[in-house]
Scaffold this motif. Structure first.
Motif, mmCIF file in Angstrom:
data_model
loop_
_atom_site.group_PDB
_atom_site.id
_atom_site.type_symbol
_atom_site.label_atom_id
_atom_site.label_comp_id
_atom_site.label_asym_id
_atom_site.label_seq_id
_atom_site.Cartn_x
_atom_site.Cartn_y
_atom_site.Cartn_z
ATOM 1 N N ASP A 153 0.842 -1.190 0.000
ATOM 2 C CA ASP A 153 0.000 0.000 0.000
ATOM 3 C C ASP A 153 0.879 1.243 0.000
ATOM 4 O O ASP A 153 1.874 1.302 0.718
ATOM 5 C CB ASP A 153 -0.915 0.010 1.230
ATOM 6 N N ILE A 208 0.656 9.879 -10.330
ATOM 7 C CA ILE A 208 0.010 8.814 -9.564
ATOM 8 C C ILE A 208 0.102 7.494 -10.326
ATOM 9 O O ILE A 208 0.430 6.450 -9.748
ATOM 10 C CB ILE A 208 -1.452 9.169 -9.231
ATOM 11 N N ARG A 209 -0.155 7.516 -11.631
ATOM 12 C CA ARG A 209 -0.033 6.298 -12.437
ATOM 13 C C ARG A 209 1.411 5.771 -12.398
ATOM 14 O O ARG A 209 1.638 4.562 -12.328
ATOM 15 C CB ARG A 209 -0.483 6.547 -13.871
ATOM 16 N N TRP A 261 2.093 4.038 -9.017
ATOM 17 C CA TRP A 261 1.301 2.808 -8.998
ATOM 18 C C TRP A 261 2.060 1.699 -9.732
ATOM 19 O O TRP A 261 2.237 0.598 -9.220
ATOM 20 C CB TRP A 261 -0.035 3.128 -9.633
ATOM 21 N N LYS A 262 2.534 1.989 -10.931
ATOM 22 C CA LYS A 262 3.235 0.986 -11.730
ATOM 23 C C LYS A 262 4.655 0.741 -11.227
ATOM 24 O O LYS A 262 5.104 -0.406 -11.162
ATOM 25 C CB LYS A 262 3.249 1.424 -13.198
ATOM 26 N N ASN A 283 4.223 -1.288 -8.061
ATOM 27 C CA ASN A 283 3.244 -2.380 -8.120
ATOM 28 C C ASN A 283 2.329 -2.355 -6.887
ATOM 29 O O ASN A 283 2.180 -3.347 -6.174
ATOM 30 C CB ASN A 283 3.960 -3.725 -8.255
ATOM 31 N N LEU A 284 1.721 -1.215 -6.650
ATOM 32 C CA LEU A 284 0.935 -1.004 -5.441
ATOM 33 C C LEU A 284 -0.427 -1.694 -5.487
ATOM 34 O O LEU A 284 -1.037 -1.809 -6.552
ATOM 35 C CB LEU A 284 0.737 0.500 -5.217
ATOM 36 N N ASN A 285 -0.888 -2.131 -4.311
ATOM 37 C CA ASN A 285 -2.232 -2.701 -4.161
ATOM 38 C C ASN A 285 -3.264 -1.606 -3.963
ATOM 39 O O ASN A 285 -4.411 -1.748 -4.358
ATOM 40 C CB ASN A 285 -2.285 -3.653 -2.961
ATOM 41 N N SER A 286 -2.848 -0.538 -3.296
ATOM 42 C CA SER A 286 -3.743 0.596 -3.060
ATOM 43 C C SER A 286 -2.904 1.852 -2.874
ATOM 44 O O SER A 286 -1.707 1.785 -2.579
ATOM 45 C CB SER A 286 -4.625 0.371 -1.825
ATOM 46 N N ILE A 287 -3.557 2.980 -3.065
ATOM 47 C CA ILE A 287 -2.935 4.282 -2.826
ATOM 48 C C ILE A 287 -3.924 5.090 -2.006
ATOM 49 O O ILE A 287 -5.124 5.109 -2.302
ATOM 50 C CB ILE A 287 -2.638 5.038 -4.139
ATOM 51 N N LEU A 340 -6.288 -0.852 -6.070
ATOM 52 C CA LEU A 340 -5.764 -1.098 -7.411
ATOM 53 C C LEU A 340 -5.834 -2.552 -7.821
ATOM 54 O O LEU A 340 -5.676 -2.857 -8.986
ATOM 55 C CB LEU A 340 -4.319 -0.595 -7.502
ATOM 56 N N LYS A 341 -6.027 -3.450 -6.870
ATOM 57 C CA LYS A 341 -6.049 -4.888 -7.220
ATOM 58 C C LYS A 341 -7.260 -5.557 -6.652
ATOM 59 O O LYS A 341 -7.911 -5.114 -5.800
ATOM 60 C CB LYS A 341 -4.784 -5.564 -6.707
#
Length: 137
Positions: free
Chosen positions: A64, A86-87, A90-91, A94-98, A136-137
């Motif tokens: 996270d 932000i994108r 995230w990439k 390899n985040l599960n959430s932000i 995100l997942k």
């Protein structure tokens, strides 16, 4: 040409940007937290060598990420730079959430990106704060 870079050196342009996202008195303290803490990362985005934005995140073992700071030069706002940063995080991680905690001025930015918004109430006298969360997942 735009480039997003990790920050690891003292940079006055980044500190100037951070002043948009935190109080002037806390800029050095927050900058140092990003530079010294292994679970914090600070990135800048630039066009033709000029730094135009930055994003600071804290990454937890669970995958996270917490946005601690995000700032874009006033003349560059509204063009999707904050969203692209932000994108990127995230990439990149390899985040599960932000998540992010913010004030009323930035809620629409996060809502437009797809974050769920929850009021935290008046966290400081006369200032309502909001938790913004994106799974995100």
């Amino acid at each position: 040409m735009r480039e997003i870079n990790s920050i690891r050196v003292d940079d006055p342009a980044i500190k100037r940007l951070l002043s948009y996202a935190t109080s002037e008195e806390k800029v050095d303290e927050e900058y140092n937290k990003h530079i010294c803490s292994p679970n914090r990362k600070l990135y800048s985005d630039g066009i033709n060598g000029e730094i135009i934005s930055c994003i600071g995140i804290e990454i937890h073992n669970s995958g996270d990420g917490v946005i601690k700071h995000i700032a874009v030069l006033p003349k560059e706002r509204g063009g999707g730079i904050g969203s692209s940063m932000i994108r990127f995080i995230w990439k990149e991680h390899n985040l599960n959430s932000i998540s992010a905690e913010t004030d009323k001025d930035a809620v629409l930015f996060y809502a437009n990106f797809g974050f769920r918004i929850t009021s935290l109430g008046e966290k400081y006298p006369g200032v309502e704060r909001f938790l913004c969360k994106l799974d995100l997942k």
